[in-house]
Design an enzyme around this catalytic site. Structure first.
Site, PDB file in Angstrom:
ATOM      1  N   HIS A 124     -48.181 -29.344  -3.984  1.00 50.98           N
ATOM      2  CA  HIS A 124     -48.054 -30.491  -4.896  1.00 50.98           C
ATOM      3  C   HIS A 124     -48.638 -31.714  -4.180  1.00 50.98           C
ATOM      4  O   HIS A 124     -48.559 -31.809  -2.948  1.00 50.98           O
ATOM      5  CB  HIS A 124     -46.563 -30.690  -5.176  1.00 50.98           C
ATOM      6  CG  HIS A 124     -46.225 -31.694  -6.220  1.00 50.98           C
ATOM      7  ND1 HIS A 124     -46.221 -33.043  -5.967  1.00 50.98           N
ATOM      8  CD2 HIS A 124     -45.842 -31.546  -7.509  1.00 50.98           C
ATOM      9  CE1 HIS A 124     -45.849 -33.688  -7.071  1.00 50.98           C
ATOM     10  NE2 HIS A 124     -45.608 -32.805  -8.017  1.00 50.98           N
ATOM     11  N   ASP A 201     -41.183 -27.747   1.447  1.00 46.51           N
ATOM     12  CA  ASP A 201     -40.998 -28.424   0.160  1.00 46.51           C
ATOM     13  C   ASP A 201     -40.233 -27.447  -0.744  1.00 46.51           C
ATOM     14  O   ASP A 201     -40.807 -26.489  -1.262  1.00 46.51           O
ATOM     15  CB  ASP A 201     -42.362 -28.786  -0.429  1.00 46.51           C
ATOM     16  CG  ASP A 201     -42.253 -29.347  -1.839  1.00 46.51           C
ATOM     17  OD1 ASP A 201     -41.147 -29.338  -2.418  1.00 46.51           O
ATOM     18  OD2 ASP A 201     -43.293 -29.775  -2.377  1.00 46.51           O
ATOM     19  N   GLN A 204     -39.192 -26.685  -5.835  1.00 48.46           N
ATOM     20  CA  GLN A 204     -39.211 -25.625  -6.862  1.00 48.46           C
ATOM     21  C   GLN A 204     -38.457 -24.383  -6.423  1.00 48.46           C
ATOM     22  O   GLN A 204     -38.403 -23.408  -7.173  1.00 48.46           O
ATOM     23  CB  GLN A 204     -40.659 -25.238  -7.214  1.00 48.46           C
ATOM     24  CG  GLN A 204     -41.460 -26.330  -7.873  1.00 48.46           C
ATOM     25  CD  GLN A 204     -40.989 -26.671  -9.284  1.00 48.46           C
ATOM     26  OE1 GLN A 204     -40.214 -25.940  -9.905  1.00 48.46           O
ATOM     27  NE2 GLN A 204     -41.440 -27.800  -9.801  1.00 48.46           N
ATOM     28  N   LYS A 227     -34.579 -31.554 -10.686  1.00 53.76           N
ATOM     29  CA  LYS A 227     -35.110 -30.245 -11.079  1.00 53.76           C
ATOM     30  C   LYS A 227     -34.030 -29.180 -11.044  1.00 53.76           C
ATOM     31  O   LYS A 227     -34.274 -28.018 -11.331  1.00 53.76           O
ATOM     32  CB  LYS A 227     -36.260 -29.847 -10.154  1.00 53.76           C
ATOM     33  CG  LYS A 227     -37.495 -30.726 -10.319  1.00 53.76           C
ATOM     34  CD  LYS A 227     -38.617 -30.252  -9.430  1.00 53.76           C
ATOM     35  CE  LYS A 227     -39.675 -31.317  -9.232  1.00 53.76           C
ATOM     36  NZ  LYS A 227     -40.566 -31.456 -10.381  1.00 53.76           N
ATOM     37  N   CYS A 366     -50.056 -32.129 -10.836  1.00 52.60           N
ATOM     38  CA  CYS A 366     -50.038 -32.684  -9.470  1.00 52.60           C
ATOM     39  C   CYS A 366     -50.480 -31.660  -8.431  1.00 52.60           C
ATOM     40  O   CYS A 366     -49.953 -31.646  -7.307  1.00 52.60           O
ATOM     41  CB  CYS A 366     -48.671 -33.251  -9.095  1.00 52.60           C
ATOM     42  SG  CYS A 366     -48.109 -34.542 -10.185  1.00 52.60           S
TER      43      CYS A 366
END
Ligand code: PMP
Length: 408
Positions: A124, A201, A204, A227, A366
């Site tokens: 991202h 990261d 997700q 999220k 993104c």
């Protein structure tokens, strides 16, 4: 076999029960932001109605209550992450601010010309641009682990890209476009083998599968509450205690200091050192209700449900002419289905399918370098969560076929 009572789960989410364009809403933009259950909405309201005051400024009853709720939420996040200590759990404004903290504070103090930052082609922009900024400032060089045509990280190339020049490897635990679930422990192990640190990261991954930062042995981990059925404007930066203690603070201001004179300061102890200014108080406290909501359902059950939905979507979409799904098989990913259709613009698909009540996203999500790698500018993305049903997947694919008949 389905373990979850999806009707009961759906009943917790008031926003899902509405019509858009006079059609029942089918919300499939969960990778951008998920919706909030009543438990989180109630927590937000309860904080503002009964406990709201600034935190850590002490002295009066309300502030003390708000502070202890804020710290209880930090403890819930620690447990969720599998971190050893609440000193390692920093409240931030989201994944973007977590990654910027590490890139600028750690990177600014530890990177110089000749050093290398290893990223991946599926990142991202928020795990690319902060590293580009610090690379420009320090003279460090950026490299990227390639993505295979199947949408997996090309791990065969990892040993060639790692060397004693590599200072940090920053990569996503799951892709927001492909859904790919990456082998975090293996990448961390190889990075540590050359003495590099790692930033994961988890924006997700955290909403969709069990995570454990200690098992990962990750040095830094970033995630966003919005999220994972929580509020927007709140996130977590996890960092190993010794690393957070050794690096300078990022933002300066109130709360992050021990002492201040007119021309100098000494930083506060962890975690306050990285929480300058008034934090997102209400959201951070209500994040606990989101964590508990997910834990109660069980993250493994959530992943299994999403993979079932993705499998269903893949099957229903298989015979649509010119349609290509980006990324791996459903069993290797979270519930994200990004696709292109030959000769049809993804943004036209997104706009037209919206009129059928189906909310998906179209664009580069993104992740411009990833789309460039696949030779496309954009894609359409349907992303599922725990409250989506097989019927909604069917509504989506039926609507998609109609849209393509008109556009195609
Ligand atoms: N990384 C990934 C993989 C993401 O999906 C997102 C959100 N789309 C981000 C980082 C950025 O998160 P936020 O906008 O909450 O800071």
């Amino acid at each position: 076999t389905e373990k979850l009572d999806i009707d009961a789960i759906r009943a917790d989410f008031p926003i899902l029960h509405q019509q858009v364009h006079e059609k029942p809403l089918v919300y499939l933009d969960n990778a951008a932001s998920s919706q909030k259950p009543r438990q989180v909405l109630d927590a937000l309201r309860e904080v503002d109605e009964r406990y709201y005051a600034n935190v850590h400024r002490g002295g009066h009853q309300l502030s003390n209550e708000a502070t202890s709720l804020y710290e209880e939420s930090r403890e819930a996040a620690r447990r969720f992450l599998g971190a050893r200590s609440t000193k390692e759990v920093i409240f931030t404004y989201g994944t973007t601010s977590s990654i910027n903290t590490v890139a600028h504070a750690w990177g600014g103090a530890n990177l110089s010309a000749g050093d290398e930052i290893l990223l991946t082609e599926m990142e991202h922009h928020s795990n690319l641009v902060p590293w580009q900024q610090i690379a420009q400032r320090t003279g460090a060089k950026i490299k990227a682990l390639p993505v295979t045509p199947d949408g997996l990280l090309d791990l065969d190339q990892l040993p060639n890209l790692l060397s004693e020049r590599t200072k940090i490897v920053a990569f996503s635990a799951a892709s927001n476009v492909l859904g790919t679930i990456n082998p975090v422990e293996e990448i961390v192990r190889q990075a540590h083998g050359v003495g590099a640190l790692t930033l994961v990261d988890a924006a997700q991954a955290a909403p969709h599968k069990p995570i454990d930062v200690t098992e990962w042995d990750a040095d830094f981990v970033a995630l966003s509450a919005h999220k994972m059925v929580g509020p927007s404007g709140v996130g977590i930066l996890y960092g190993k205690q010794a690393l957070l203690e050794a690096m300078p603070p990022f933002l300066g201001g109130g709360s992050m200091i021990d002492t201040v004179t007119i021309d100098s300061f000494t930083p506060a102890l962890l975690p306050a050192k990285f929480e300058a200014g008034t934090p997102p108080i209400t959201g951070a406290i209500a994040f606990k209700a989101a964590i508990e909501y997910l834990e109660q359902i069980g993250l493994s059950n959530i992943l299994a449900h999403e993979q079932m939905l993705a499998e269903h979507a893949h099957q229903l979409m298989a015979d649509i002419p010119g349609l290509k799904i980006l990324g791996p098989d459903p069993q290797q990913k979270a519930g994200i289905v990004s696709f292109t259709v030959d000769g049809v613009s993804p943004s036209d698909i997104g706009m037209m399918i919206d009129t059928a009540g189906v909310a998906i996203r179209a664009g580069h999500h993104c992740a411009m370098p990833l789309h460039a790698k696949f030779g496309i500018a954009s894609s359409a993305r349907a992303s599922f969560y725990v409250y989506n049903t097989r019927e909604e997947v069917e509504t989506f694919v039926t609507a998609l076929r109609k849209v393509l008949m008109i556009l195609g």
